[in-house]
Design an enzyme around this catalytic site. Sequence first.
Site, PDB file in Angstrom:
ATOM      1  N   HIS A 253      37.275  43.280  45.580  1.00  0.00           N
ATOM      2  CA  HIS A 253      36.914  42.712  44.282  1.00  0.00           C
ATOM      3  C   HIS A 253      35.546  42.071  44.415  1.00  0.00           C
ATOM      4  O   HIS A 253      34.990  41.992  45.520  1.00  0.00           O
ATOM      5  CB  HIS A 253      37.962  41.708  43.788  1.00  0.00           C
TER       6      HIS A 253
ATOM      7  N   HIS B 210      34.317  38.950  43.795  1.00  0.00           N
ATOM      8  CA  HIS B 210      34.008  37.554  44.106  1.00  0.00           C
ATOM      9  C   HIS B 210      32.927  37.535  45.185  1.00  0.00           C
ATOM     10  O   HIS B 210      32.979  38.305  46.154  1.00  0.00           O
ATOM     11  CB  HIS B 210      35.260  36.827  44.610  1.00  0.00           C
TER      12      HIS B 210
ATOM     13  N   ASP C 108      32.188  35.814  47.720  1.00  0.00           N
ATOM     14  CA  ASP C 108      32.486  35.657  49.152  1.00  0.00           C
ATOM     15  C   ASP C 108      32.954  36.954  49.793  1.00  0.00           C
ATOM     16  O   ASP C 108      33.105  37.020  51.013  1.00  0.00           O
ATOM     17  CB  ASP C 108      33.498  34.520  49.391  1.00  0.00           C
ATOM     18  N   HIS C 109      33.143  38.008  48.984  1.00  0.00           N
ATOM     19  CA  HIS C 109      33.555  39.313  49.519  1.00  0.00           C
ATOM     20  C   HIS C 109      32.430  40.344  49.483  1.00  0.00           C
ATOM     21  O   HIS C 109      32.579  41.429  50.045  1.00  0.00           O
ATOM     22  CB  HIS C 109      34.771  39.840  48.744  1.00  0.00           C
TER      23      HIS C 109
ATOM     24  N   HIS D 203      45.132  38.616  41.148  1.00  0.00           N
ATOM     25  CA  HIS D 203      44.089  37.624  41.428  1.00  0.00           C
ATOM     26  C   HIS D 203      43.437  37.191  40.116  1.00  0.00           C
ATOM     27  O   HIS D 203      42.254  36.890  40.057  1.00  0.00           O
ATOM     28  CB  HIS D 203      43.071  38.247  42.396  1.00  0.00           C
TER      29      HIS D 203
ATOM     30  N   ASP E  12      42.050  39.362  48.031  1.00  0.00           N
ATOM     31  CA  ASP E  12      42.495  38.076  47.488  1.00  0.00           C
ATOM     32  C   ASP E  12      43.592  38.327  46.467  1.00  0.00           C
ATOM     33  O   ASP E  12      43.417  39.117  45.531  1.00  0.00           O
ATOM     34  CB  ASP E  12      41.336  37.353  46.796  1.00  0.00           C
TER      35      ASP E  12
ATOM     36  N   HIS F 250      40.989  34.736  55.551  1.00  0.00           N
ATOM     37  CA  HIS F 250      40.591  34.043  54.315  1.00  0.00           C
ATOM     38  C   HIS F 250      41.366  32.729  54.243  1.00  0.00           C
ATOM     39  O   HIS F 250      42.017  32.405  53.254  1.00  0.00           O
ATOM     40  CB  HIS F 250      40.905  34.949  53.112  1.00  0.00           C
TER      41      HIS F 250
HETATM   42 ZN   LIG Z   1      37.791  35.254  48.475  1.00  0.00          ZN
HETATM   43 ZN   LIG Z   2      38.613  36.254  45.182  1.00  0.00          ZN
END
Ligand SMILES: [Zn+2]
Ligand SMILES: [Zn+2]
Length: 289
Positions: free
Chosen positions: A62, A64, A66-67, A159, A182, A247
Amino acid sequence: MTTTVTLTGTGVPHPDAARAGAGVLISCDDIHLQVDAGRSTTMRLAQAGVGPHELAALLITHLHSDHVTDVADLVLTRWVQDHLHRTGPLPVVAPDGRAPAFVANLLDAFAYDVEVRVRHVQEGPPEVAGHWFATPDVPKEVWRSSCGRVVAEAVRVRHEPVEDAVAYRVTTPDGVVVVSGDTRVCDEVADLARGADVVVHEACRASALADAVRGTRFETIFSYHADTVALGEMAQRIGIPHLVLTHLIPAPRTPEQEAEYEEDLRRGGYRGRVTVGRDLAVVTVGGPA
Ligand SMILES: [Zn+2]
Ligand SMILES: [Zn+2]
């Protein structure tokens, strides 16, 4: 053949020198699949001995940040090195909602770099080979290696409010690896993970920390992550032999804090094998770690 799972990043958005951003490398001999590319993924891959040119594909769970913050580094570095390796555009496998625009915008942000490099040394602009797919509500094949021995399936996870968040199930001749991305603990991942050898799952100590975060923004954040006690219950119910936590929310800084993650899983009833993830931990699929 040997299949390994290497955690390239076990962290979350908060910077932590010991924990890069989200990422899991699944390697079946020389077929390397990277799932997500959070902060410093390219550096962690270098530590693991895998260059951007060696990736058969990048699978994105996905969007986000941080990914995906290191997607640019992987794509541009592979491009800069293409005169050495001639591996061509990086195959990127992702839900089709916003991923094509994300990649196009990302490359657009480097337009000046691309322009001067093309004028100077590069043969052409960077590209990715997009394997975009409609987010499936039941597991669906989304990628297959050219030799046919490694297959990736995806399914929608929970999510919300993120749309188009998926988990992946990668099957090799050695076994099956599932990466949750996530998600809350959900039936979709349970169905995808049934029969898997190794499940790399995100983990949040939501139950244990419920009192501490009540009324704070963390309470909202925790609500769309996987509570470790509920995860232990699910993992036991479907018979996951080896659960690898990543994570990690909050990031454990001591062996005692790592042990608390395992205790949560046991409280949920899980009796299988547990690895509380650290960056560059390697798990062998279908054999001893
Ligand atoms: Zn994340
Ligand atoms: Zn996420």
